[in-house]
Design a protein around this motif. Structure first.
Motif, PDB file in Angstrom:
ATOM      1  N   ASP A  88      -8.881 -23.975 -23.964  1.00 22.37           N
ATOM      2  CA  ASP A  88      -9.399 -24.228 -25.315  1.00 22.37           C
ATOM      3  C   ASP A  88      -8.677 -25.407 -25.969  1.00 22.37           C
ATOM      4  O   ASP A  88      -7.460 -25.585 -25.775  1.00 22.37           O
ATOM      5  CB  ASP A  88      -9.213 -22.981 -26.186  1.00 22.37           C
ATOM      6  CG  ASP A  88     -10.069 -21.820 -25.708  1.00 22.37           C
ATOM      7  OD1 ASP A  88     -11.186 -22.083 -25.199  1.00 22.37           O
ATOM      8  OD2 ASP A  88      -9.621 -20.665 -25.832  1.00 22.37           O
ATOM      9  N   PRO A  89      -9.398 -26.194 -26.771  1.00 24.42           N
ATOM     10  CA  PRO A  89      -8.759 -27.289 -27.506  1.00 24.42           C
ATOM     11  C   PRO A  89      -8.051 -26.751 -28.752  1.00 24.42           C
ATOM     12  O   PRO A  89      -8.313 -25.615 -29.195  1.00 24.42           O
ATOM     13  CB  PRO A  89      -9.934 -28.180 -27.887  1.00 24.42           C
ATOM     14  CG  PRO A  89     -11.075 -27.218 -28.051  1.00 24.42           C
ATOM     15  CD  PRO A  89     -10.848 -26.147 -27.010  1.00 24.42           C
ATOM     16  N   THR A  90      -7.169 -27.546 -29.319  1.00 23.20           N
ATOM     17  CA  THR A  90      -6.582 -27.182 -30.606  1.00 23.20           C
ATOM     18  C   THR A  90      -7.602 -27.458 -31.712  1.00 23.20           C
ATOM     19  O   THR A  90      -8.561 -28.217 -31.524  1.00 23.20           O
ATOM     20  CB  THR A  90      -5.300 -28.000 -30.862  1.00 23.20           C
ATOM     21  OG1 THR A  90      -5.615 -29.399 -30.807  1.00 23.20           O
ATOM     22  CG2 THR A  90      -4.241 -27.679 -29.823  1.00 23.20           C
ATOM     23  N   LEU A  95     -10.819 -36.342 -29.722  1.00 22.53           N
ATOM     24  CA  LEU A  95     -10.352 -37.258 -28.680  1.00 22.53           C
ATOM     25  C   LEU A  95     -11.504 -37.974 -27.983  1.00 22.53           C
ATOM     26  O   LEU A  95     -12.587 -37.421 -27.819  1.00 22.53           O
ATOM     27  CB  LEU A  95      -9.526 -36.494 -27.641  1.00 22.53           C
ATOM     28  CG  LEU A  95      -8.242 -35.849 -28.188  1.00 22.53           C
ATOM     29  CD1 LEU A  95      -8.145 -34.416 -27.738  1.00 22.53           C
ATOM     30  CD2 LEU A  95      -7.027 -36.636 -27.742  1.00 22.53           C
ATOM     31  N   THR A  96     -11.224 -39.203 -27.548  1.00 26.56           N
ATOM     32  CA  THR A  96     -12.192 -40.031 -26.834  1.00 26.56           C
ATOM     33  C   THR A  96     -11.616 -40.408 -25.475  1.00 26.56           C
ATOM     34  O   THR A  96     -10.428 -40.765 -25.379  1.00 26.56           O
ATOM     35  CB  THR A  96     -12.500 -41.316 -27.631  1.00 26.56           C
ATOM     36  OG1 THR A  96     -13.122 -40.954 -28.861  1.00 26.56           O
ATOM     37  CG2 THR A  96     -13.425 -42.238 -26.853  1.00 26.56           C
ATOM     38  N   PRO A 121      -6.906 -31.563 -26.036  1.00 23.63           N
ATOM     39  CA  PRO A 121      -8.247 -31.225 -25.555  1.00 23.63           C
ATOM     40  C   PRO A 121      -8.275 -29.911 -24.795  1.00 23.63           C
ATOM     41  O   PRO A 121      -7.244 -29.411 -24.312  1.00 23.63           O
ATOM     42  CB  PRO A 121      -8.575 -32.387 -24.614  1.00 23.63           C
ATOM     43  CG  PRO A 121      -7.236 -32.781 -24.061  1.00 23.63           C
ATOM     44  CD  PRO A 121      -6.263 -32.592 -25.196  1.00 23.63           C
ATOM     45  N   GLY A 122      -9.469 -29.360 -24.686  1.00 25.47           N
ATOM     46  CA  GLY A 122      -9.717 -28.257 -23.771  1.00 25.47           C
ATOM     47  C   GLY A 122     -10.662 -28.745 -22.689  1.00 25.47           C
ATOM     48  O   GLY A 122     -11.019 -29.931 -22.643  1.00 25.47           O
ATOM     49  N   TRP A 123     -11.101 -27.838 -21.827  1.00 22.84           N
ATOM     50  CA  TRP A 123     -12.023 -28.256 -20.759  1.00 22.84           C
ATOM     51  C   TRP A 123     -12.742 -27.054 -20.158  1.00 22.84           C
ATOM     52  O   TRP A 123     -12.313 -25.909 -20.305  1.00 22.84           O
ATOM     53  CB  TRP A 123     -11.283 -29.018 -19.655  1.00 22.84           C
ATOM     54  CG  TRP A 123     -10.182 -28.222 -18.996  1.00 22.84           C
ATOM     55  CD1 TRP A 123     -10.289 -27.284 -18.009  1.00 22.84           C
ATOM     56  CD2 TRP A 123      -8.797 -28.304 -19.309  1.00 22.84           C
ATOM     57  NE1 TRP A 123      -9.067 -26.766 -17.667  1.00 22.84           N
ATOM     58  CE2 TRP A 123      -8.128 -27.390 -18.456  1.00 22.84           C
ATOM     59  CE3 TRP A 123      -8.043 -29.055 -20.206  1.00 22.84           C
ATOM     60  CZ2 TRP A 123      -6.750 -27.214 -18.501  1.00 22.84           C
ATOM     61  CZ3 TRP A 123      -6.678 -28.879 -20.244  1.00 22.84           C
ATOM     62  CH2 TRP A 123      -6.042 -27.970 -19.399  1.00 22.84           C
ATOM     63  N   ARG A 124     -13.798 -27.366 -19.482  1.00 20.51           N
ATOM     64  CA  ARG A 124     -14.514 -26.411 -18.642  1.00 20.51           C
ATOM     65  C   ARG A 124     -14.901 -27.171 -17.368  1.00 20.51           C
ATOM     66  O   ARG A 124     -15.691 -28.120 -17.422  1.00 20.51           O
ATOM     67  CB  ARG A 124     -15.759 -25.855 -19.335  1.00 20.51           C
ATOM     68  CG  ARG A 124     -16.512 -24.814 -18.475  1.00 20.51           C
ATOM     69  CD  ARG A 124     -17.751 -24.290 -19.180  1.00 20.51           C
ATOM     70  NE  ARG A 124     -18.469 -23.316 -18.352  1.00 20.51           N
ATOM     71  CZ  ARG A 124     -18.222 -22.006 -18.337  1.00 20.51           C
ATOM     72  NH1 ARG A 124     -17.267 -21.507 -19.113  1.00 20.51           N
ATOM     73  NH2 ARG A 124     -18.909 -21.190 -17.565  1.00 20.51           N
ATOM     74  N   VAL A 125     -14.340 -26.760 -16.250  1.00 25.89           N
ATOM     75  CA  VAL A 125     -14.579 -27.433 -14.969  1.00 25.89           C
ATOM     76  C   VAL A 125     -15.214 -26.427 -14.023  1.00 25.89           C
ATOM     77  O   VAL A 125     -14.675 -25.335 -13.805  1.00 25.89           O
ATOM     78  CB  VAL A 125     -13.269 -27.982 -14.372  1.00 25.89           C
ATOM     79  CG1 VAL A 125     -13.558 -28.762 -13.087  1.00 25.89           C
ATOM     80  CG2 VAL A 125     -12.538 -28.864 -15.388  1.00 25.89           C
ATOM     81  N   GLU A 126     -16.347 -26.797 -13.442  1.00 22.19           N
ATOM     82  CA  GLU A 126     -17.074 -25.870 -12.560  1.00 22.19           C
ATOM     83  C   GLU A 126     -18.044 -26.636 -11.676  1.00 22.19           C
ATOM     84  O   GLU A 126     -18.478 -27.758 -12.001  1.00 22.19           O
ATOM     85  CB  GLU A 126     -17.851 -24.857 -13.392  1.00 22.19           C
ATOM     86  CG  GLU A 126     -18.907 -25.491 -14.288  1.00 22.19           C
ATOM     87  CD  GLU A 126     -19.614 -24.486 -15.193  1.00 22.19           C
ATOM     88  OE1 GLU A 126     -19.836 -23.348 -14.742  1.00 22.19           O
ATOM     89  OE2 GLU A 126     -19.940 -24.856 -16.334  1.00 22.19           O
ATOM     90  N   THR A 153     -13.541 -30.559 -24.002  1.00 22.82           N
ATOM     91  CA  THR A 153     -13.856 -30.051 -25.338  1.00 22.82           C
ATOM     92  C   THR A 153     -12.831 -30.574 -26.346  1.00 22.82           C
ATOM     93  O   THR A 153     -11.716 -30.969 -25.976  1.00 22.82           O
ATOM     94  CB  THR A 153     -13.886 -28.520 -25.340  1.00 22.82           C
ATOM     95  OG1 THR A 153     -12.643 -28.014 -24.823  1.00 22.82           O
ATOM     96  CG2 THR A 153     -15.032 -28.008 -24.461  1.00 22.82           C
ATOM     97  N   GLY A 154     -13.243 -30.567 -27.621  1.00 22.98           N
ATOM     98  CA  GLY A 154     -12.398 -31.185 -28.641  1.00 22.98           C
ATOM     99  C   GLY A 154     -12.580 -32.691 -28.636  1.00 22.98           C
ATOM    100  O   GLY A 154     -11.682 -33.445 -29.031  1.00 22.98           O
ATOM    101  N   ALA A 155     -13.750 -33.143 -28.202  1.00 23.21           N
ATOM    102  CA  ALA A 155     -14.020 -34.573 -28.095  1.00 23.21           C
ATOM    103  C   ALA A 155     -14.604 -35.123 -29.398  1.00 23.21           C
ATOM    104  O   ALA A 155     -15.101 -34.375 -30.247  1.00 23.21           O
ATOM    105  CB  ALA A 155     -14.990 -34.839 -26.946  1.00 23.21           C
ATOM    106  N   ALA A 156     -14.545 -36.432 -29.542  1.00 29.77           N
ATOM    107  CA  ALA A 156     -15.098 -37.103 -30.721  1.00 29.77           C
ATOM    108  C   ALA A 156     -15.625 -38.466 -30.303  1.00 29.77           C
ATOM    109  O   ALA A 156     -15.217 -39.036 -29.278  1.00 29.77           O
ATOM    110  CB  ALA A 156     -14.033 -37.252 -31.805  1.00 29.77           C
TER     111      ALA A 156
END
Length: 223
Positions: A88-90, A95-96, A121-126, A153-156
């Protein structure tokens, strides 16, 4: 006595004619016109053979996509399967992605997404069935047999972070990789940045983790 001058004139004339003939013959010989290898006016000029063009060289990607010595120490062990990896992101994450790198390490290939902005950032990798862009539904060209999707995730958007975004839909490759064929950054939508990683053969185990200073989401694919 009156005959002597009359007799000598022809002799002098004959001598002069013979001298002129000799001079002409010498001039002809000096011209070198009978020798095709030496043109008139001097010896043949020589020209050095042109040097061959240098052999073109090609450059591949770095053998270590992220040579930070702390990277391997921070990396978790590879899982025994290919299940989804999430984080999970904060709450303040914006972030870019500013850089994408691919490289080979002993026993695995590495993909690095470097980011600029605020927060973590967070992420989901699959693994997914196909490289499909969100939200357009268009298929993204991707080399490889299996598709590993990376969603940060947590991107802008760049206009929100002031950072320069890495070019979209531009394949990133490196020389010497054994399992990763290429990585493609697709774009950002609703605070999520989507990227794809092409993998040779069947889905291989992978691990995802965070590195800081600068902020990086790292995905290693075993192989």
């Amino acid at each position: 006595m009156s005959r002597l001058p009359h007799v000598r004139r022809p002799l002098l004339a004959a001598t002069a004619v013979a001298s002129l003939a000799l001079v002409a013959a010498c001039g002809t010989a000096d011209s070198g016109s009978d020798d095709p290898s030496t043109p008139a006016g001097g010896p043949t000029a020589t020209t050095a053979a042109p040097s061959p063009d240098p052999t073109p060289t090609t450059t591949g990607g770095s053998e270590a996509a992220d040579p930070d010595p702390e990277a391997d120490a921070a990396a978790p062990p590879f899982p025994a399967d290919t299940s989804v990896d999430t984080a999970d992101p904060t709450g303040d994450a914006a972030l870019t992605v500013t850089d994408v790198r691919v490289g080979h390490h002993d026993g695995y290939d590495r993909v690095v997404l470097e980011l600029a902005g605020t927060g973590t950032p967070g992420w989901r990798v699959e693994y997914v069935d196909a490289a499909v862009e969100d939200p357009t539904g268009e298929t993204v060209d991707l080399a490889g047999d299996s598709v590993l999707q990376v969603v940060v995730t947590g991107a802008a958007y760049p206009f929100e972070t002031g950072a320069t975004e890495f070019p979209l839909k531009q394949p990133v490759t490196a020389a010497g990789t054994t399992v990763v064929t290429e990585s493609v950054l697709v774009g950002t939508f609703e605070a999520q940045t989507q990227a794809f990683v092409g993998v040779t053969g069947s889905p291989a185990p992978f691990r995802a983790y965070l590195l800081e200073n600068p902020t990086r989401v790292v995905v290693d694919v075993q192989g």
